[in-house]
Design an enzyme around this catalytic site. Structure first.
Site, PDB file in Angstrom:
ATOM      1  N   TYR A 136       1.768 -15.158   7.608  1.00 12.55           N
ATOM      2  CA  TYR A 136       1.879 -14.044   8.558  1.00 12.55           C
ATOM      3  C   TYR A 136       1.015 -14.307   9.784  1.00 12.55           C
ATOM      4  O   TYR A 136       0.221 -13.477  10.209  1.00 12.55           O
ATOM      5  CB  TYR A 136       1.479 -12.751   7.862  1.00 12.55           C
ATOM      6  CG  TYR A 136       1.882 -11.477   8.571  1.00 12.55           C
ATOM      7  CD1 TYR A 136       2.968 -11.425   9.442  1.00 12.55           C
ATOM      8  CD2 TYR A 136       1.183 -10.293   8.340  1.00 12.55           C
ATOM      9  CE1 TYR A 136       3.331 -10.250  10.068  1.00 12.55           C
ATOM     10  CE2 TYR A 136       1.541  -9.107   8.959  1.00 12.55           C
ATOM     11  CZ  TYR A 136       2.611  -9.092   9.823  1.00 12.55           C
ATOM     12  OH  TYR A 136       2.972  -7.918  10.454  1.00 12.55           O
ATOM     13  N   GLY A 174     -10.143 -14.348   5.221  1.00  7.69           N
ATOM     14  CA  GLY A 174      -8.936 -13.603   5.548  1.00  7.69           C
ATOM     15  C   GLY A 174      -7.713 -14.395   5.135  1.00  7.69           C
ATOM     16  O   GLY A 174      -6.853 -14.715   5.957  1.00  7.69           O
ATOM     17  N   TRP A 177      -1.742 -14.165   2.113  1.00  5.89           N
ATOM     18  CA  TRP A 177      -1.015 -14.505   0.881  1.00  5.89           C
ATOM     19  C   TRP A 177      -1.284 -15.940   0.444  1.00  5.89           C
ATOM     20  O   TRP A 177      -0.560 -16.477  -0.382  1.00  5.89           O
ATOM     21  CB  TRP A 177       0.476 -14.279   1.079  1.00  5.89           C
ATOM     22  CG  TRP A 177       0.874 -12.838   1.076  1.00  5.89           C
ATOM     23  CD1 TRP A 177       1.085 -12.043  -0.015  1.00  5.89           C
ATOM     24  CD2 TRP A 177       1.122 -12.009   2.219  1.00  5.89           C
ATOM     25  NE1 TRP A 177       1.450 -10.774   0.379  1.00  5.89           N
ATOM     26  CE2 TRP A 177       1.481 -10.721   1.744  1.00  5.89           C
ATOM     27  CE3 TRP A 177       1.074 -12.223   3.597  1.00  5.89           C
ATOM     28  CZ2 TRP A 177       1.794  -9.668   2.595  1.00  5.89           C
ATOM     29  CZ3 TRP A 177       1.373 -11.164   4.453  1.00  5.89           C
ATOM     30  CH2 TRP A 177       1.722  -9.908   3.943  1.00  5.89           C
ATOM     31  N   GLY A 178      -2.305 -16.563   1.002  1.00  4.25           N
ATOM     32  CA  GLY A 178      -2.752 -17.853   0.502  1.00  4.25           C
ATOM     33  C   GLY A 178      -1.967 -19.053   0.972  1.00  4.25           C
ATOM     34  O   GLY A 178      -2.065 -20.127   0.367  1.00  4.25           O
ATOM     35  N   THR A 196      -9.779 -11.623   0.996  1.00  4.99           N
ATOM     36  CA  THR A 196      -8.838 -10.740   1.675  1.00  4.99           C
ATOM     37  C   THR A 196      -9.213  -9.293   1.376  1.00  4.99           C
ATOM     38  O   THR A 196      -9.901  -9.026   0.382  1.00  4.99           O
ATOM     39  CB  THR A 196      -7.389 -11.007   1.223  1.00  4.99           C
ATOM     40  OG1 THR A 196      -6.508 -10.065   1.848  1.00  4.99           O
ATOM     41  CG2 THR A 196      -7.241 -10.864  -0.287  1.00  4.99           C
ATOM     42  N   ILE A 197      -8.761  -8.372   2.228  1.00  5.35           N
ATOM     43  CA  ILE A 197      -8.999  -6.951   1.977  1.00  5.35           C
ATOM     44  C   ILE A 197      -7.708  -6.267   1.536  1.00  5.35           C
ATOM     45  O   ILE A 197      -7.625  -5.039   1.537  1.00  5.35           O
ATOM     46  CB  ILE A 197      -9.608  -6.253   3.223  1.00  5.35           C
ATOM     47  CG1 ILE A 197      -8.903  -6.679   4.525  1.00  5.35           C
ATOM     48  CG2 ILE A 197     -11.097  -6.565   3.349  1.00  5.35           C
ATOM     49  CD1 ILE A 197      -7.644  -5.982   4.827  1.00  5.35           C
ATOM     50  N   SER A 198      -6.720  -7.049   1.128  1.00  3.36           N
ATOM     51  CA  SER A 198      -5.446  -6.513   0.657  1.00  3.36           C
ATOM     52  C   SER A 198      -5.225  -6.863  -0.805  1.00  3.36           C
ATOM     53  O   SER A 198      -5.104  -8.032  -1.167  1.00  3.36           O
ATOM     54  CB  SER A 198      -4.292  -7.064   1.491  1.00  3.36           C
ATOM     55  OG  SER A 198      -3.050  -6.763   0.875  1.00  3.36           O
ATOM     56  N   GLN A 201      -1.857  -8.672  -1.338  1.00  2.13           N
ATOM     57  CA  GLN A 201      -1.890 -10.086  -0.998  1.00  2.13           C
ATOM     58  C   GLN A 201      -2.553 -10.914  -2.099  1.00  2.13           C
ATOM     59  O   GLN A 201      -2.045 -11.966  -2.497  1.00  2.13           O
ATOM     60  CB  GLN A 201      -2.637 -10.294   0.319  1.00  2.13           C
ATOM     61  CG  GLN A 201      -1.882  -9.798   1.543  1.00  2.13           C
ATOM     62  CD  GLN A 201      -2.650 -10.049   2.841  1.00  2.13           C
ATOM     63  OE1 GLN A 201      -3.877 -10.113   2.850  1.00  2.13           O
ATOM     64  NE2 GLN A 201      -1.922 -10.198   3.929  1.00  2.13           N
ATOM     65  N   CYS A 353       5.458  -7.163  20.823  1.00  8.91           N
ATOM     66  CA  CYS A 353       4.470  -8.233  20.730  1.00  8.91           C
ATOM     67  C   CYS A 353       5.056  -9.566  21.211  1.00  8.91           C
ATOM     68  O   CYS A 353       4.375 -10.341  21.879  1.00  8.91           O
ATOM     69  CB  CYS A 353       3.959  -8.356  19.304  1.00  8.91           C
ATOM     70  SG  CYS A 353       2.849  -7.015  18.808  1.00  8.91           S
TER      71      CYS A 353
END
Length: 388
Positions: A136, A174, A177-178, A196-198, A201, A353
């Site tokens: 991502y 950070g 998903w690795g 990570t903070i998810s 993930q 974006c």
């Protein structure tokens, strides 16, 4: 469904309407025009919302179906190339600006908010939009013809910039998903620790890369204090915040061995001390804060030597457009669960974006740092993947 009244309901007599028309003409955007990037109004209040709330009003009114364009990406690109955002400075957003500049919106308690609001939307949703490794972040398109190739090229470029060798222990701050950790372990024989903070993930990554020497931690970066041969941080620094840039660099410095390299991959802005976009902050990345080159340089000063700085921000335009194409193709399976309002929000996010990167209003940088300077100098690897 969102109510979208037809053009017959639109009043063109107000002074704000005329001001908006004249302003958009500076960007070669016509209100009521027929070109793909022209704007079509479906409600009377659009000019009022834009002049009252700037980009927040523009984005929210699009989400509500109050205006339309066939190419949001090109509309935003033209708007930013003409610097129209500088002509609209709503007083309503003064507090948003002051809050971003005065308070630490990315402290250890608030840092988890973006994980819950954005990254925990569901692994099935992101797997339908992203490449097979769930990368991502911006791909590297120089020699790529599709998203999967662009992402693998980026991951390989990071590995070669870090000069990875078998047996090294690598930190990914950070880790998402690795994707980097999995690629580096598979192709370069390293072991990795990722934070990570998810929760979504971390759970996905542990299952995806089971059997590899990888450790995924649900942890704030400020808590890390152990040695690593190399460090990577890919697409996370945008969440650190200006109040914490120095702390982030100090964490990296204390964890990096003296002869190691640290690669920082981050979106960046052209001007320091500007306010985070209020629409992105509210709907996509809570508490996000894009850094400038000078802010990163100041944060690293006295801790690191800058060995290399590589800008390939134009590649994020291609990456976002590829994500958007996948999102549109997959939308029927998420339509009932997420709804039309989410669809317009997410579509606006991806395409606006893309337009921002196309306009060169924002950038994508890869920095390579060392602690003491590479003896004899550092040379950026070429674009050809290493034979393995």
């Amino acid at each position: 469904m969102i109510n979208q009244p037809g053009p017959a309901f639109i009043s063109q007599d107000s002074s704000l309407h005329q001001m908006m028309v004249e302003l958009l003409e500076k960007a070669d955007i016509r209100v009521g025009g027929h070109r793909p990037w022209d704007m079509r109004l479906n409600a009377n209040e659009v000019p009022e919302r834009i002049f009252a709330e700037g980009s927040l009003g523009l984005g929210e009114s699009y989400m509500d179906g109050a205006w339309e364009t066939d190419q949001v990406d090109e509309f935003i690109c033209r708007l930013l190339r003409a610097r129209l955002d500088q002509h609209v400075q709503p007083m309503k957003l003064v507090f948003h600006s002051l809050k971003a500049k005065l308070f630490n919106l990315q402290n250890s308690k608030r840092a988890w908010q973006v994980g819950e609001a954005h990254y925990d939307l569901g692994n099935d949703f992101y797997s339908a939009m992203l490449d097979p490794r769930m990368t991502y972040t911006c791909g590297y398109w120089k020699n790529a013809s599709n998203l999967t190739e662009a992402q693998e090229a980026k991951l390989d470029l990071v590995c070669r910039k870090l000069r990875l060798e078998p047996g090294m222990r690598v930190l990914d701050i950070g880790c998402g998903w690795g994707s980097f950790m999995g690629y580096a372990a598979e192709h370069y024989g390293v072991e990795c620790v990722g934070v990570t903070i998810s929760k979504e993930q971390a759970d996905w990554a542990q299952k995806r890369y089971e059997g590899l020497p990888l450790e995924f931690r649900l942890q704030d970066y400020r808590e890390i204090d152990e040695p690593f041969d190399c460090i990577a941080s890919i697409g996370m620094f945008e969440h650190v915040g200006r109040k914490n840039h120095r702390i982030f660099m100090e964490v990296a410095e204390r964890c990096l061995k003296d002869d190691g390299l640290f690669l920082l991959h981050t979106i960046g802005k052209n001007v320091s001390n500007t306010t985070p976009d209020p629409w992105i902050d509210r709907y996509i990345f809570p508490n996000g804060d894009l850094p400038s080159i000078s802010q990163i340089g100041d944060a690293a000063g006295g801790l690191f030597v800058t060995e290399d700085l590589h800008n390939f921000g134009a590649d994020y335009d291609k990456t976002l457009m590829a994500w958007h194409a996948s999102f549109e193709a997959a939308w029927p399976q998420f339509k009932d669960r997420l709804g039309e309002h989410f669809y317009r929000m997410w579509r606006y996010y991806l395409l606006s974006c893309a337009g921002a990167f196309r306009s060169r209003d924002i950038q994508l940088w890869q920095w390579v740092f060392s602690k003491q300077g590479v003896q004899g100098g550092y040379t950026r690897p070429d674009d050809a993947p290493q034979a393995r």
